[in-house]
Design a protein around this motif. Structure first.
Motif, PDB file in Angstrom:
ATOM      1  N   CYS A  10       0.848  -1.190   0.000  1.00  0.00           N
ATOM      2  CA  CYS A  10       0.000   0.000   0.000  1.00  0.00           C
ATOM      3  C   CYS A  10       0.881   1.236   0.000  1.00  0.00           C
ATOM      4  O   CYS A  10       1.939   1.258   0.639  1.00  0.00           O
ATOM      5  CB  CYS A  10      -0.903   0.022   1.231  1.00  0.00           C
ATOM      6  SG  CYS A  10      -2.155  -1.261   1.231  1.00  0.00           S
ATOM      7  N   LEU A  11       0.429   2.263  -0.706  1.00  0.00           N
ATOM      8  CA  LEU A  11       1.167   3.512  -0.794  1.00  0.00           C
ATOM      9  C   LEU A  11       0.448   4.617  -0.025  1.00  0.00           C
ATOM     10  O   LEU A  11      -0.789   4.643   0.026  1.00  0.00           O
ATOM     11  CB  LEU A  11       1.322   3.955  -2.250  1.00  0.00           C
ATOM     12  CG  LEU A  11       2.029   2.989  -3.195  1.00  0.00           C
ATOM     13  CD1 LEU A  11       2.094   3.587  -4.595  1.00  0.00           C
ATOM     14  CD2 LEU A  11       3.408   2.643  -2.691  1.00  0.00           C
ATOM     15  N   THR A  12       1.212   5.515   0.520  1.00  0.00           N
ATOM     16  CA  THR A  12       0.645   6.701   1.152  1.00  0.00           C
ATOM     17  C   THR A  12       0.067   7.599   0.056  1.00  0.00           C
ATOM     18  O   THR A  12       0.402   7.446  -1.120  1.00  0.00           O
ATOM     19  CB  THR A  12       1.731   7.481   1.912  1.00  0.00           C
ATOM     20  OG1 THR A  12       2.697   7.944   0.960  1.00  0.00           O
ATOM     21  CG2 THR A  12       2.381   6.641   2.989  1.00  0.00           C
ATOM     22  N   PRO A  13      -0.791   8.552   0.425  1.00  0.00           N
ATOM     23  CA  PRO A  13      -1.305   9.475  -0.589  1.00  0.00           C
ATOM     24  C   PRO A  13      -0.184  10.225  -1.326  1.00  0.00           C
ATOM     25  O   PRO A  13      -0.295  10.463  -2.531  1.00  0.00           O
ATOM     26  CB  PRO A  13      -2.179  10.434   0.216  1.00  0.00           C
ATOM     27  CG  PRO A  13      -2.661   9.605   1.361  1.00  0.00           C
ATOM     28  CD  PRO A  13      -1.468   8.737   1.714  1.00  0.00           C
ATOM     29  N   ASP A  14       0.886  10.540  -0.645  1.00  0.00           N
ATOM     30  CA  ASP A  14       1.997  11.234  -1.290  1.00  0.00           C
ATOM     31  C   ASP A  14       2.618  10.359  -2.385  1.00  0.00           C
ATOM     32  O   ASP A  14       2.806  10.806  -3.523  1.00  0.00           O
ATOM     33  CB  ASP A  14       3.051  11.629  -0.255  1.00  0.00           C
ATOM     34  CG  ASP A  14       4.156  12.461  -0.861  1.00  0.00           C
ATOM     35  OD1 ASP A  14       3.853  13.525  -1.446  1.00  0.00           O
ATOM     36  OD2 ASP A  14       5.332  12.044  -0.763  1.00  0.00           O
ATOM     37  N   PRO A  37      -9.093   6.099  -7.437  1.00  0.00           N
ATOM     38  CA  PRO A  37      -8.798   4.722  -7.033  1.00  0.00           C
ATOM     39  C   PRO A  37      -9.347   4.398  -5.649  1.00  0.00           C
ATOM     40  O   PRO A  37      -9.502   5.283  -4.801  1.00  0.00           O
ATOM     41  CB  PRO A  37      -7.267   4.659  -7.050  1.00  0.00           C
ATOM     42  CG  PRO A  37      -6.809   6.066  -6.996  1.00  0.00           C
ATOM     43  CD  PRO A  37      -7.889   6.921  -7.548  1.00  0.00           C
ATOM     44  N   LYS A  38      -9.630   3.113  -5.429  1.00  0.00           N
ATOM     45  CA  LYS A  38     -10.070   2.654  -4.110  1.00  0.00           C
ATOM     46  C   LYS A  38      -8.923   2.806  -3.112  1.00  0.00           C
ATOM     47  O   LYS A  38      -7.759   2.754  -3.481  1.00  0.00           O
ATOM     48  CB  LYS A  38     -10.523   1.202  -4.178  1.00  0.00           C
ATOM     49  CG  LYS A  38     -11.765   1.002  -5.001  1.00  0.00           C
ATOM     50  CD  LYS A  38     -12.152  -0.455  -5.033  1.00  0.00           C
ATOM     51  CE  LYS A  38     -13.375  -0.659  -5.894  1.00  0.00           C
ATOM     52  NZ  LYS A  38     -13.721  -2.082  -5.975  1.00  0.00           N
ATOM     53  N   PHE A  39      -9.282   2.974  -1.859  1.00  0.00           N
ATOM     54  CA  PHE A  39      -8.288   3.200  -0.815  1.00  0.00           C
ATOM     55  C   PHE A  39      -8.704   2.505   0.466  1.00  0.00           C
ATOM     56  O   PHE A  39      -9.846   2.081   0.610  1.00  0.00           O
ATOM     57  CB  PHE A  39      -8.110   4.705  -0.568  1.00  0.00           C
ATOM     58  CG  PHE A  39      -9.380   5.390  -0.127  1.00  0.00           C
ATOM     59  CD1 PHE A  39      -9.689   5.509   1.212  1.00  0.00           C
ATOM     60  CD2 PHE A  39     -10.270   5.893  -1.064  1.00  0.00           C
ATOM     61  CE1 PHE A  39     -10.863   6.129   1.626  1.00  0.00           C
ATOM     62  CE2 PHE A  39     -11.444   6.510  -0.665  1.00  0.00           C
ATOM     63  CZ  PHE A  39     -11.738   6.633   0.675  1.00  0.00           C
ATOM     64  N   ALA A  51      -2.397  -2.742  -6.183  1.00  0.00           N
ATOM     65  CA  ALA A  51      -3.299  -3.462  -7.092  1.00  0.00           C
ATOM     66  C   ALA A  51      -4.480  -2.589  -7.503  1.00  0.00           C
ATOM     67  O   ALA A  51      -4.894  -2.595  -8.664  1.00  0.00           O
ATOM     68  CB  ALA A  51      -3.781  -4.759  -6.444  1.00  0.00           C
ATOM     69  N   GLU A  52      -5.034  -1.823  -6.564  1.00  0.00           N
ATOM     70  CA  GLU A  52      -6.160  -0.936  -6.876  1.00  0.00           C
ATOM     71  C   GLU A  52      -5.715   0.211  -7.781  1.00  0.00           C
ATOM     72  O   GLU A  52      -6.456   0.628  -8.686  1.00  0.00           O
ATOM     73  CB  GLU A  52      -6.788  -0.382  -5.594  1.00  0.00           C
ATOM     74  CG  GLU A  52      -7.453  -1.419  -4.732  1.00  0.00           C
ATOM     75  CD  GLU A  52      -8.675  -2.056  -5.371  1.00  0.00           C
ATOM     76  OE1 GLU A  52      -9.238  -1.507  -6.354  1.00  0.00           O
ATOM     77  OE2 GLU A  52      -9.092  -3.127  -4.902  1.00  0.00           O
ATOM     78  N   LEU A  53      -4.517   0.733  -7.537  1.00  0.00           N
ATOM     79  CA  LEU A  53      -3.994   1.808  -8.392  1.00  0.00           C
ATOM     80  C   LEU A  53      -3.805   1.311  -9.817  1.00  0.00           C
ATOM     81  O   LEU A  53      -4.185   1.993 -10.775  1.00  0.00           O
ATOM     82  CB  LEU A  53      -2.675   2.342  -7.831  1.00  0.00           C
ATOM     83  CG  LEU A  53      -2.768   3.082  -6.498  1.00  0.00           C
ATOM     84  CD1 LEU A  53      -1.385   3.321  -5.930  1.00  0.00           C
ATOM     85  CD2 LEU A  53      -3.522   4.393  -6.659  1.00  0.00           C
ATOM     86  N   ARG A  54      -3.252   0.119  -9.952  1.00  0.00           N
ATOM     87  CA  ARG A  54      -3.060  -0.454 -11.294  1.00  0.00           C
ATOM     88  C   ARG A  54      -4.399  -0.666 -11.990  1.00  0.00           C
ATOM     89  O   ARG A  54      -4.544  -0.371 -13.175  1.00  0.00           O
ATOM     90  CB  ARG A  54      -2.304  -1.770 -11.196  1.00  0.00           C
ATOM     91  CG  ARG A  54      -0.850  -1.599 -10.890  1.00  0.00           C
ATOM     92  CD  ARG A  54      -0.166  -2.940 -10.833  1.00  0.00           C
ATOM     93  NE  ARG A  54       1.263  -2.765 -10.616  1.00  0.00           N
ATOM     94  CZ  ARG A  54       2.081  -3.743 -10.320  1.00  0.00           C
ATOM     95  NH1 ARG A  54       1.642  -4.972 -10.215  1.00  0.00           N
ATOM     96  NH2 ARG A  54       3.357  -3.504 -10.133  1.00  0.00           N
ATOM     97  N   GLU A  55      -5.367  -1.196 -11.265  1.00  0.00           N
ATOM     98  CA  GLU A  55      -6.690  -1.441 -11.842  1.00  0.00           C
ATOM     99  C   GLU A  55      -7.337  -0.126 -12.282  1.00  0.00           C
ATOM    100  O   GLU A  55      -7.911  -0.033 -13.366  1.00  0.00           O
ATOM    101  CB  GLU A  55      -7.565  -2.159 -10.820  1.00  0.00           C
ATOM    102  CG  GLU A  55      -8.923  -2.551 -11.345  1.00  0.00           C
ATOM    103  CD  GLU A  55      -9.735  -3.320 -10.321  1.00  0.00           C
ATOM    104  OE1 GLU A  55     -10.931  -3.012 -10.196  1.00  0.00           O
ATOM    105  OE2 GLU A  55      -9.178  -4.208  -9.659  1.00  0.00           O
ATOM    106  N   TRP A  56      -7.241   0.895 -11.439  1.00  0.00           N
ATOM    107  CA  TRP A  56      -7.830   2.196 -11.759  1.00  0.00           C
ATOM    108  C   TRP A  56      -7.148   2.811 -12.983  1.00  0.00           C
ATOM    109  O   TRP A  56      -7.811   3.347 -13.867  1.00  0.00           O
ATOM    110  CB  TRP A  56      -7.728   3.126 -10.545  1.00  0.00           C
ATOM    111  CG  TRP A  56      -8.414   4.436 -10.765  1.00  0.00           C
ATOM    112  CD1 TRP A  56      -9.746   4.706 -10.612  1.00  0.00           C
ATOM    113  CD2 TRP A  56      -7.805   5.655 -11.187  1.00  0.00           C
ATOM    114  NE1 TRP A  56      -9.992   6.017 -10.913  1.00  0.00           N
ATOM    115  CE2 TRP A  56      -8.814   6.623 -11.266  1.00  0.00           C
ATOM    116  CE3 TRP A  56      -6.499   6.017 -11.494  1.00  0.00           C
ATOM    117  CZ2 TRP A  56      -8.565   7.930 -11.654  1.00  0.00           C
ATOM    118  CZ3 TRP A  56      -6.245   7.323 -11.875  1.00  0.00           C
ATOM    119  CH2 TRP A  56      -7.278   8.266 -11.957  1.00  0.00           C
TER     120      TRP A  56
END
Length: 72
Positions: A10-14, A37-39, A51-56
């Motif tokens: 998981c990545l921080t918002p930054d 993206p989902k968070f 994974a959610e960032l890639r999907e988005w």
């Protein structure tokens, strides 16, 4: 041996913002509007699963402006 898969990170918002070329403020605005993206929300902190960032990103990648207009 245990291995950390990138999809489980998981990545921080930054850091998510850097990946998406957006500011953390933009990500907050998207969270508030229910777009983007989902968070995860964990103890008042927001995290973005890779994974959610890639999907988005895949769902928002277009080959042409015409394709974008058809999706809208």
């Amino acid at each position: 041996m245990w291995r950390l898969k990138m999809e489980n990170v998981c990545l921080t918002p930054d850091k998510a913002g850097r990946l998406l070329n957006r500011t953390p403020k933009t990500l907050k605005r998207w969270r508030d509007k229910g777009v983007g993206p989902k968070f995860l929300a964990v103890h008042g902190r927001y995290l973005y699963p890779v994974a959610e960032l890639r999907e988005w990103m895949a769902a928002n990648t277009f080959g042409s402006s015409a394709e974008l207009n058809r999706a809208a």
